[in-house]
Design a protein around this motif. Structure first.
Motif, PDB file in Angstrom:
ATOM      1  N   LEU A  63      -9.226  22.842  19.766  1.00 10.83           N
ATOM      2  CA  LEU A  63      -7.854  23.900  19.661  1.00 10.83           C
ATOM      3  C   LEU A  63      -7.720  24.745  21.035  1.00 10.83           C
ATOM      4  O   LEU A  63      -6.766  25.241  22.238  1.00 10.83           O
ATOM      5  N   ARG A  64      -9.203  24.645  21.681  1.00 14.61           N
ATOM      6  CA  ARG A  64      -9.340  26.409  22.265  1.00 14.61           C
ATOM      7  C   ARG A  64      -9.599  25.341  24.321  1.00 14.61           C
ATOM      8  O   ARG A  64      -9.028  25.660  25.239  1.00 14.61           O
ATOM      9  N   CYS A  65      -9.453  23.964  23.874  1.00 15.00           N
ATOM     10  CA  CYS A  65      -9.510  22.725  25.389  1.00 15.00           C
ATOM     11  C   CYS A  65      -8.579  23.328  25.926  1.00 15.00           C
ATOM     12  O   CYS A  65      -7.862  22.637  26.343  1.00 15.00           O
ATOM     13  N   VAL A  66      -7.409  23.368  24.130  1.00 13.64           N
ATOM     14  CA  VAL A  66      -5.774  22.366  24.606  1.00 13.64           C
ATOM     15  C   VAL A  66      -5.102  23.489  25.317  1.00 13.64           C
ATOM     16  O   VAL A  66      -4.166  23.833  25.676  1.00 13.64           O
ATOM     17  N   TYR A  67      -5.051  25.198  24.180  1.00 13.71           N
ATOM     18  CA  TYR A  67      -4.753  26.227  24.240  1.00 13.71           C
ATOM     19  C   TYR A  67      -4.862  27.197  25.494  1.00 13.71           C
ATOM     20  O   TYR A  67      -6.307  27.000  25.130  1.00 13.71           O
ATOM     21  N   PRO A  68      -5.090  28.146  26.355  1.00 17.92           N
ATOM     22  CA  PRO A  68      -5.052  29.232  26.360  1.00 17.92           C
ATOM     23  C   PRO A  68      -5.440  30.351  25.535  1.00 17.92           C
ATOM     24  O   PRO A  68      -4.862  31.241  25.527  1.00 17.92           O
ATOM     25  N   LEU A  69      -6.894  30.054  24.262  1.00 16.41           N
ATOM     26  CA  LEU A  69      -6.890  30.567  24.387  1.00 16.41           C
ATOM     27  C   LEU A  69      -8.314  32.279  24.666  1.00 16.41           C
ATOM     28  O   LEU A  69      -8.769  32.427  24.818  1.00 16.41           O
ATOM     29  N   ALA A  70      -7.945  32.860  23.289  1.00 14.46           N
ATOM     30  CA  ALA A  70      -8.882  33.949  23.824  1.00 14.46           C
ATOM     31  C   ALA A  70     -10.122  33.480  23.659  1.00 14.46           C
ATOM     32  O   ALA A  70     -10.773  32.949  23.310  1.00 14.46           O
ATOM     33  N   SER A  71     -11.333  34.326  24.451  1.00 16.05           N
ATOM     34  CA  SER A  71     -12.742  34.093  24.726  1.00 16.05           C
ATOM     35  C   SER A  71     -13.678  34.281  23.720  1.00 16.05           C
ATOM     36  O   SER A  71     -14.205  34.031  22.789  1.00 16.05           O
ATOM     37  N   SER A  72     -12.358  35.473  23.000  1.00 17.55           N
ATOM     38  CA  SER A  72     -13.359  36.065  21.879  1.00 17.55           C
ATOM     39  C   SER A  72     -13.329  34.596  20.553  1.00 17.55           C
ATOM     40  O   SER A  72     -14.214  35.209  19.683  1.00 17.55           O
ATOM     41  N   ILE A  73     -12.636  34.033  20.946  1.00 18.90           N
ATOM     42  CA  ILE A  73     -12.331  33.194  19.756  1.00 18.90           C
ATOM     43  C   ILE A  73     -13.098  32.186  19.327  1.00 18.90           C
ATOM     44  O   ILE A  73     -14.560  31.995  18.276  1.00 18.90           O
ATOM     45  N   LYS A  74     -13.871  31.664  20.639  1.00 18.02           N
ATOM     46  CA  LYS A  74     -14.911  30.840  20.700  1.00 18.02           C
ATOM     47  C   LYS A  74     -16.322  31.379  20.000  1.00 18.02           C
ATOM     48  O   LYS A  74     -17.367  30.953  19.819  1.00 18.02           O
ATOM     49  N   ARG A  75     -16.284  33.270  20.549  1.00 16.02           N
ATOM     50  CA  ARG A  75     -18.229  33.309  20.037  1.00 16.02           C
ATOM     51  C   ARG A  75     -17.675  33.946  18.255  1.00 16.02           C
ATOM     52  O   ARG A  75     -18.709  33.729  17.826  1.00 16.02           O
ATOM     53  N   LEU A  76     -16.294  34.413  17.309  1.00 18.06           N
ATOM     54  CA  LEU A  76     -16.093  34.031  16.741  1.00 18.06           C
ATOM     55  C   LEU A  76     -16.544  32.949  15.475  1.00 18.06           C
ATOM     56  O   LEU A  76     -17.442  33.750  14.784  1.00 18.06           O
ATOM     57  N   ASN A  77     -16.222  31.751  17.158  1.00 17.13           N
ATOM     58  CA  ASN A  77     -16.591  30.557  16.137  1.00 17.13           C
ATOM     59  C   ASN A  77     -17.927  29.791  15.959  1.00 17.13           C
ATOM     60  O   ASN A  77     -17.563  29.884  14.918  1.00 17.13           O
ATOM     61  N   ASP A  78     -18.092  30.446  16.958  1.00 17.74           N
ATOM     62  CA  ASP A  78     -19.631  29.937  16.686  1.00 17.74           C
ATOM     63  C   ASP A  78     -20.674  30.946  15.707  1.00 17.74           C
ATOM     64  O   ASP A  78     -21.322  30.511  14.599  1.00 17.74           O
ATOM     65  N   LEU A  79     -19.974  32.085  15.725  1.00 16.28           N
ATOM     66  CA  LEU A  79     -20.927  32.457  14.851  1.00 16.28           C
ATOM     67  C   LEU A  79     -20.417  32.852  13.274  1.00 16.28           C
ATOM     68  O   LEU A  79     -21.203  33.138  12.965  1.00 16.28           O
ATOM     69  N   SER A  80     -19.619  31.836  13.049  1.00 14.64           N
ATOM     70  CA  SER A  80     -19.154  31.840  11.787  1.00 14.64           C
ATOM     71  C   SER A  80     -19.178  30.853  11.093  1.00 14.64           C
ATOM     72  O   SER A  80     -19.869  30.831   9.954  1.00 14.64           O
ATOM     73  N   LEU A  81     -19.879  29.911  12.007  1.00 11.82           N
ATOM     74  CA  LEU A  81     -21.091  28.764  12.057  1.00 11.82           C
ATOM     75  C   LEU A  81     -21.906  28.968  11.311  1.00 11.82           C
ATOM     76  O   LEU A  81     -22.502  28.374  10.200  1.00 11.82           O
ATOM     77  N   TRP A  82     -22.709  29.767  12.201  1.00 14.07           N
ATOM     78  CA  TRP A  82     -24.255  30.361  11.572  1.00 14.07           C
ATOM     79  C   TRP A  82     -24.184  30.542  10.338  1.00 14.07           C
ATOM     80  O   TRP A  82     -25.045  30.865   9.486  1.00 14.07           O
ATOM     81  N   PHE A  83     -23.471  31.808   9.648  1.00 19.75           N
ATOM     82  CA  PHE A  83     -22.822  32.429   8.572  1.00 19.75           C
ATOM     83  C   PHE A  83     -23.103  31.532   7.592  1.00 19.75           C
ATOM     84  O   PHE A  83     -23.120  31.393   6.538  1.00 19.75           O
ATOM     85  N   GLY A  84     -21.862  30.452   8.313  1.00 18.62           N
ATOM     86  CA  GLY A  84     -21.135  29.553   6.314  1.00 18.62           C
ATOM     87  C   GLY A  84     -22.647  28.277   6.941  1.00 18.62           C
ATOM     88  O   GLY A  84     -22.790  28.159   5.400  1.00 18.62           O
ATOM     89  N   ALA A  85     -23.729  28.095   8.361  1.00 17.93           N
ATOM     90  CA  ALA A  85     -24.891  27.340   7.768  1.00 17.93           C
ATOM     91  C   ALA A  85     -25.697  28.261   6.630  1.00 17.93           C
ATOM     92  O   ALA A  85     -26.385  27.678   5.868  1.00 17.93           O
ATOM     93  N   PHE A  86     -25.885  29.596   6.871  1.00 21.04           N
ATOM     94  CA  PHE A  86     -26.857  30.116   6.190  1.00 21.04           C
ATOM     95  C   PHE A  86     -26.811  30.446   4.234  1.00 21.04           C
ATOM     96  O   PHE A  86     -27.334  30.385   3.772  1.00 21.04           O
ATOM     97  N   SER A  87     -25.439  30.709   4.493  1.00 22.47           N
ATOM     98  CA  SER A  87     -24.327  30.373   3.006  1.00 22.47           C
ATOM     99  C   SER A  87     -25.006  29.016   1.989  1.00 22.47           C
ATOM    100  O   SER A  87     -25.675  29.223   1.145  1.00 22.47           O
ATOM    101  N   CYS A  88     -24.742  27.561   2.747  1.00 22.31           N
ATOM    102  CA  CYS A  88     -25.253  26.848   2.422  1.00 22.31           C
ATOM    103  C   CYS A  88     -26.204  26.513   2.172  1.00 22.31           C
ATOM    104  O   CYS A  88     -27.113  26.591   0.657  1.00 22.31           O
ATOM    105  N   LEU A  89     -27.249  26.865   2.634  1.00 17.28           N
ATOM    106  CA  LEU A  89     -28.686  27.708   2.773  1.00 17.28           C
ATOM    107  C   LEU A  89     -29.297  28.412   0.904  1.00 17.28           C
ATOM    108  O   LEU A  89     -29.523  27.767   0.322  1.00 17.28           O
ATOM    109  N   GLY A  90     -28.003  29.385   1.068  1.00 17.98           N
ATOM    110  CA  GLY A  90     -28.708  30.349  -0.081  1.00 17.98           C
ATOM    111  C   GLY A  90     -28.435  29.704  -0.922  1.00 17.98           C
ATOM    112  O   GLY A  90     -28.927  29.741  -2.106  1.00 17.98           O
TER     113      GLY A  90
END
Length: 271
Positions: free
Chosen positions: A79-106
């Motif tokens: 969606l960020r490649c297609v639409y002019p979204l804020a750069s903060s969305i990418k940082r939040l998106n990357d961060l959420s993936l890490w939290f989600g991965a460790f949640s699955c591990l837990g």
């Protein structure tokens, strides 16, 4: 070739986890491993054979949940490649993936390290699952709100915010009442906690909160169904990095006749 029908992933998670919890609970009660009055989810999966089935099904669910979170991550990147979204969305998106991965591990740690066998690993996994999972939900709720100019579905945003609030409140209740109940407990087997064992009301508040958080988790994952309905996933590209041996017909080699080389295949090493 593209893989479609990705909306089945959150549906599968929503069906698998509650079914596993309920099956394990009924099985443990029938075998008299726990009392039917509000045990912890993991208490119902402490003893075999139900613990074996619980661990296997939760491991499968963790894989499905991890793939769901990864697809959600890739969806936001596209969606960020297609639409002019804020750069903060990418940082939040990357961060959420890490939290989600460790949640699955837990969650996998909770299923495979029973409280009666490896207590501290079990508690660590529970904190990772519920604590980091709640952080993942908050981040995804913020990202969903930021994507509204594109997705235009405020009802889903409100639902995810409400579920994040529920998870936060009941996770805090789960922790505090769980600690207090064990301080007052003077029984012999926490898997069979009776009112006269001490800390009963705190114990019920803690176990009920765990069930509420677990259900809220499942509903939150289910909310990704519509987001995934119009997605497809391409097969990953495989690149060979090692040296490859190619067999080239001899007639394609220059001047082979002039040099007197017989008509045989020639081996060429290519990188």
């Amino acid at each position: 070739m593209s893989l479609e029908g990705l909306h089945a992933l959150p549906l599968a998670c929503f069906a698998l986890f509650p079914a596993t919890f309920l099956l394990t609970y009924i099985w443990a009660v029938l075998l008299e491993h726990v009392e039917p009055d509000f045990p912890y989810i993991s208490d119902a999966a402490t003893y075999s054979p139900e613990s074996c089935v619980f661990g296997q099904l939760i491991n499968i669910g963790c894989v499905l949940l991890g793939v769901t979170m990864y697809i959600r991550h890739r969806q936001i990147l596209e969606l960020r490649c297609v639409y002019p979204l804020a750069s903060s969305i990418k940082r939040l998106n990357d961060l959420s993936l890490w939290f989600g991965a460790f949640s699955c591990l837990g969650l996998s740690m909770v299923a495979n390290f029973q409280e009666t066998n490896v207590k501290y690993v079990h508690y660590t996994g529970a904190f990772m699952c519920f604590g980091l999972g709640t952080v993942y939900f908050w981040i995804q709720a913020l990202v969903s709100h930021a994507l509204q100019p594109v997705l235009r579905n405020l009802n889903v945003v409100y639902l995810r915010i409400a579920l994040s609030v529920i998870c936060t409140i009941f996770f805090v209740i789960l922790l505090t009442t769980g600690i207090i109940s064990h301080v007052y407990y003077h029984g012999k087997n926490p898997r069979k906690w009776y009112p006269n064992d001490g800390g009963w009301h705190f114990h019920v508040a803690s176990t009920a909160s765990e069930w509420v958080v677990a259900i809220a988790f499942c509903v939150y994952i289910l909310s990704f169904t519509e987001d995934f309905r119009n997605l497809s996933l391409d097969h990953p590209k495989i690149c060979l990095l090692q040296e490859t041996v190619l067999i080239v017909p001899n007639e394609e080699v220059e001047n082979e006749t002039a040099s007197g080389v017989e008509s045989e295949d020639v081996l060429v090493i290519a990188k």
